[in-house]
Design an enzyme around this catalytic site. Structure first.
Site, PDB file in Angstrom:
ATOM      1  N   PHE A   1      65.889 -27.275 -24.600  1.00  0.00           N
ATOM      2  CA  PHE A   1      67.331 -27.941 -24.052  1.00  0.00           C
ATOM      3  C   PHE A   1      68.198 -28.460 -24.991  1.00  0.00           C
ATOM      4  O   PHE A   1      67.984 -28.418 -26.010  1.00  0.00           O
ATOM      5  CB  PHE A   1      66.983 -28.849 -22.916  1.00  0.00           C
ATOM      6  CG  PHE A   1      66.408 -30.160 -22.883  1.00  0.00           C
ATOM      7  CD1 PHE A   1      66.205 -30.727 -23.909  1.00  0.00           C
ATOM      8  CD2 PHE A   1      66.368 -30.834 -21.623  1.00  0.00           C
ATOM      9  CE1 PHE A   1      65.912 -32.033 -24.147  1.00  0.00           C
ATOM     10  CE2 PHE A   1      65.795 -32.100 -21.715  1.00  0.00           C
ATOM     11  CZ  PHE A   1      65.519 -32.579 -23.001  1.00  0.00           C
ATOM     12  N   GLU A   2      69.176 -28.346 -24.429  1.00  0.00           N
ATOM     13  CA  GLU A   2      70.600 -28.852 -25.324  1.00  0.00           C
ATOM     14  C   GLU A   2      70.883 -27.704 -26.489  1.00  0.00           C
ATOM     15  O   GLU A   2      71.103 -28.216 -27.498  1.00  0.00           O
ATOM     16  CB  GLU A   2      70.504 -30.232 -25.562  1.00  0.00           C
ATOM     17  CG  GLU A   2      70.955 -30.979 -24.402  1.00  0.00           C
ATOM     18  CD  GLU A   2      71.136 -32.675 -24.768  1.00  0.00           C
ATOM     19  OE1 GLU A   2      71.309 -32.901 -26.114  1.00  0.00           O
ATOM     20  OE2 GLU A   2      70.913 -33.353 -23.997  1.00  0.00           O
ATOM     21  N   GLY A   3      70.484 -26.691 -26.212  1.00  0.00           N
ATOM     22  CA  GLY A   3      70.468 -25.445 -27.299  1.00  0.00           C
ATOM     23  C   GLY A   3      68.918 -25.427 -27.838  1.00  0.00           C
ATOM     24  O   GLY A   3      68.332 -26.337 -28.559  1.00  0.00           O
TER      25      GLY A   3
ATOM     26  N   ARG B   1      74.707 -34.313 -29.293  1.00  0.00           N
ATOM     27  CA  ARG B   1      73.420 -33.838 -29.669  1.00  0.00           C
ATOM     28  C   ARG B   1      72.745 -34.869 -30.333  1.00  0.00           C
ATOM     29  O   ARG B   1      71.360 -34.963 -30.798  1.00  0.00           O
ATOM     30  CB  ARG B   1      73.611 -32.630 -30.591  1.00  0.00           C
ATOM     31  CG  ARG B   1      73.727 -31.425 -29.859  1.00  0.00           C
ATOM     32  CD  ARG B   1      73.290 -30.229 -30.536  1.00  0.00           C
ATOM     33  NE  ARG B   1      73.443 -28.959 -29.837  1.00  0.00           N
ATOM     34  CZ  ARG B   1      74.511 -28.494 -29.753  1.00  0.00           C
ATOM     35  NH1 ARG B   1      75.541 -28.591 -30.657  1.00  0.00           N
ATOM     36  NH2 ARG B   1      74.467 -27.407 -28.927  1.00  0.00           N
TER      37      ARG B   1
END
Lengths: 259, 624
Positions: free
Chosen positions: B409-411, B279
């Site tokens: 995106f990515e959470g 992240r």
């Protein structure tokens, strides 16, 4: 095969290049130094020949201390070692004395094949390959867009205004290359790191038995008498097409003796 | 079990529950400001620094010489030559160990490389980070067997492109609905399903595929040209126009059982653990754009004159320039601190990385929006158009579009709020869990109460006083000390508020998303303030007073935001909004929509992803 690539550091063509007002030589501090673009093709060709036939690639560069950046770049691409000819006495050398200094160095370090770019983007004389061959007493194969080596035979395809010449010779020889010959590799990061550890031998003129009275600004056969900035480009002629645009364009070209 | 309970259970299973190493973020939410964990920030060895700097120089000159970001934007394709050049440079193996042919760069320099790349061409940094932060290298590095590492990592380092395939048409933030299946048949698994938004998938050589094995989810490495795989579409988006993102169908795709990563059922845990440090790449790209925005804002606002002075001297614009500059410095400080802690490996950084993603994506979006505003009409005009009429082609609107996806995106921001809130209240839940579990019986509640009582008896009083109240605390930070005292005091206030929220709503707290998001956002501001102060103190050795000046103003701005969030913890329209929204969904207020014309094209909201052979042409291609 022992290949030597001659590499020159030149001022970045993307920046404004200047001459010094005092002695009318190139102002090397005015612009960033980069590898002469055509020499990158020469390095690439040398590396390809080494990959195909084995041997060793040595970079030879003549220039001030700053030229080590350029040498490292060629080493990062994959050359094995380098010789840096650097001496204050060499400053201001013209093509003739440069070829003399490089030839003396080449005799000292030995070579089967010398490769260089067909010209430099700063001086643009395009004569160094021929001069080197003459001084070294080897065949000159210039303006190559293809190089083939078979044992001690070398053949190139020479780019001319009318097409190609096929030129053959035997090694040792001097080859100059044009930009169409290949696509130079970009140095990998591992190559860049490895280049830091590769040997670079720095030679002064005495080390290469170059006599000081044949090099440098004072011994140059040519002299820059004066220089001026190129005049700013004037506005072009606009041909307005009112149905007769083609005729007007043809008339313009005819008036300038293009057609 | 309801769908909600199922989804929650799946998410809970995937959580990493152990806290083997100290966590600054976790303690911050508990009211325990552990400055000692982040100050002085860990440093890389001299050797690693030298290697990293050399790499950044090489990457910078490659980007400058060989990459035309305007061409990528115009054609919506990253030229193969650019990809090959990046491969030759080694950028596809930045995070892969040297042992497997990679560069073995530190997190710190990996994130700096992405920051540099993103400032120039966000599509390129998306390519690199999708490959390395979530693609094959990261999960194989963390969970792969030695044999899998030997098989896959050298290929990734050599520039075989990888992609991460989790999302499906019907699965966004809720993996419990995952429909792709992997059925074991002897030595192979047979995969069927359709995957959506496969960043890099159109040009990938290797895929990480999440598929259901029985009731749980597993992760596989799959060769992208296995028979039965079809890339059915290359999607196009608002921004990141150069990314190779599509729809990939799996029909009876046979994958050797050796390609299972970890064990069966570990898939989501692998995905989430991968993201713990993965992240960091995304906020690094956000910091890169914010730093670029600072440059453009400064240059433009001093050049452009209106009403007799440069626009930067008009107060309305000055506010924006200050905000952009302080935020850029802060975002870099946050990423840098988290990256260095990741390299140092003494701390658990999952909360810090998640906060960085949340905060970075939100703040960079505001920064880019303000930059467009400062640039006025030119901000809205494309770089190509500006350039064509003889002006500097500044891609402000492109950066805004390119950044927008980071909040999704990515959470998504909303999921990040819940994910961080879950960790933030974890300490409470682990001691008071039974107490607030609506299904626990009285005896269980009694046991829980005794256990919780012990914890709270010690913990609650510690929230009442701390070094933040002593005017001499953190004096080594000079003019910034009072900001750190604020962070210390406020982290205790935050913990008290969280505790109050828990006792007030008990088991229902998890649905109080407005409350939880504000708690998390306050935590993010406190973390950013800490990172900025630590960074400024370190930078002062080199840059003198200047970093202090920025940090001081940033902390003032962050405090105001935090205070606003505190005020809205208790004074908000949350419950009215929830009630009204329900009525909106019921169709009670459709009159609001009168007088419009909907330009949407026909089609179902969600395309059916029926398993089976493809009916589309394969648009998969290799870059070689």
């Amino acid at each position: 095969m022992n290949i030597v690539v001659c590499v020159k550091q030149v001022p970045d063509t993307a920046t404004e290049r200047k001459l010094r007002s005092d002695d009318k030589t190139l102002d090397r501090d005015a612009a960033d130094g980069v590898v002469n673009e055509l020499d990158e093709y020469a390095v690439e060709e040398a590396l390809r020949l080494k990959e195909a036939h084995g041997g060793e690639v040595t970079v030879l560069s003549m220039g001030p201390a700053k030229a080590t950046e350029t040498i490292r770049k060629a080493l990062a691409m994959g050359a094995d070692k380098a010789v840096h000819l650097s001496d204050d006495a060499l400053r201001g050398s013209d093509a003739l004395s440069t070829s003399y200094a490089l030839a003396e160095t080449l005799k000292k370090i030995g070579f089967d094949l010398v490769i260089l770019g067909s010209e430099s983007t700063d001086a643009r004389t395009g004569v160094l390959a021929a001069m080197l061959a003459e001084r070294l007493g080897t065949p000159q194969l210039t303006l190559a867009n293809k190089v083939e080596v078979d044992g001690s035979a070398i053949a190139i395809q020479r780019v001319t205004d009318y097409g190609y010449d096929k030129v053959e010779a035997s090694l040792p020889a001097v080859v100059s290359v044009v930009e169409k010959i290949n696509e130079p590799r970009y140095p990998s990061f591992k190559g860049i790191m490895a280049a830091k550890k590769k040997p670079v031998e720095t030679l002064a003129i005495g080390d290469a038995e170059i006599s000081a009275d044949q090099v440098g600004l004072a011994s140059a056969w040519s002299e820059v008498v004066d220089f001026a900035a190129a005049p700013p480009r004037a506005a072009g002629t606009v041909v307005k097409d009112e149905g007769d645009g083609g005729v007007k364009a043809a008339e313009f070209l005819a008036s300038k003796k293009f057609v | 079990m309801t769908d909600y309970a199922k989804a929650r259970e799946v998410a809970e299973q995937a959580r990493e529950k152990e806290w083997a190493r100290p966590s600054f973020g976790k303690q911050l939410f508990l009211g325990d400001f552990r400055l000692d964990l982040v100050h002085p920030a860990p440093r890389l060895s001299e050797q690693e620094t030298e290697k990293g700097e050399e790499f950044l120089r090489a990457l910078r000159s490659f980007l400058q010489d060989k990459v035309d970001p305007a061409l990528i934007e115009r054609t919506a394709v990253i030229p193969d030559e650019v990809i090959k050049g990046l491969v030759a440079l080694g950028t596809f193996g930045m995070t892969i160990d040297e042992e497997y042919g990679g560069l073995g760069l530190s997190h710190t320099y990996y994130t700096r490389a992405l920051q540099l790349t993103a400032s120039y061409s966000p599509a390129l940094s998306a390519l690199l980070s999708a490959h390395q932060s979530i693609g094959v290298p990261q999960p194989v590095r963390l969970f792969g067997t030695p044999e899998q590492k030997r098989r896959f990592l050298p290929r990734c380092a050599r520039g075989e492109i990888s992609a991460f395939l989790l999302t499906e048409p019907d699965v966004g933030s809720d993996p419990a609905r995952l429909a792709t299946t992997a059925v074991r048949e002897g030595d192979t698994y047979v995969i069927d399903g359709v995957k959506l938004w496969t960043t890099n998938g159109v040009v990938a050589d290797l895929l990480v595929v999440m598929a259901r094995t029985g009731s749980k989810i597993s992760a596989f490495v799959v060769e992208a040209d296995s028979p039965g795989i079809t890339v059915e579409r290359r999607n196009s988006f608002m921004g990141l126009r150069g990314i190779e993102n599509g729809v990939t169908r799996f029909h009876q795709v046979r994958v050797p059982a050796d390609n299972l990563i970890g064990r069966e059922g570990q898939g989501l845990k692998i995905a989430l653990t991968t993201l713990n440090t993965g992240r960091l790449s995304l906020p690094a790209t956000c910091a890169g754009t914010a730093k670029w925005a600072t440059k453009i804002a400064r240059e433009w606002a001093s050049e452009r004159v209106q009403w007799g002075r440069p626009i930067g001297e008009h107060e309305a614009v000055a506010h924006k320039i200050s905000f952009i500059t302080c935020t850029a410095y802060a975002l870099e400080a946050v990423v840098e601190l988290a990256g260095r802690m990741a390299d140092d490996e003494r701390n658990d950084i999952r909360i810090e990385a998640a906060l960085a993603k949340l905060y970075g994506s939100e703040m960079a979006w505001r920064v880019a929006d303000e930059l467009v505003q400062i640039r006025g009409g030119r901000g809205y005009e494309t770089a190509e158009s500006l350039h064509a009429r003889g002006e500097r082609g500044v891609p402000a609107e492109q950066m805004l579009r390119d950044l927008r996806i980071n909040r999704i995106f990515e959470g998504s921001t909303e999921i990040m709020h819940l994910l961080i809130a879950r960790e933030a209240v974890d300490a409470h839940l682990s001691v008071a869990g039974g107490l607030i579990d609506p299904k626990a019986d009285l005896r269980a509640k009694g046991r829980a109460a005794t256990k919780a009582g012990g914890f709270y008896a010690k913990w609650l009083p510690s929230l009442l006083a701390g070094p933040g109240q002593l005017p001499t605390s953190y004096s080594e930070f000079g003019a910034l000390a009072h900001h750190l005292r604020y962070v210390e005091r406020t982290s205790r206030k935050l913990a008290r508020a969280t505790f109050y929220g828990m006792s007030r709503w008990q088991g229902k707290l998890e649905h109080k998303q407005g409350f939880l998001s504000r708690i998390v956002d306050i935590g993010a501001e406190l973390f950013a303030m800490t990172a900025v102060c630590v960074r400024a103190q370190e930078d002062a050795a080199r840059l003198g007073r200047r970093p202090y000046e920025i940090a001081d103003t940033f902390c003032d701005q962050a405090r105001l935001r935090a205070e606003g969030l505190f005020a809205r913890l208790w004074d908000n329209s949350d419950s009215r909004d929830v009630r009204l929204a329900r009525l909106v969904l019921d169709g009670r207020y459709t009159f609001v929509e009168d007088g419009i014309l909907d330009p949407s094209l026909d089609g179902p909201w969600i395309a059916p992803a029926t398993p089976g052979p493809t009916e589309a042409e394969d648009v998969h291609r290799h870059v070689r």
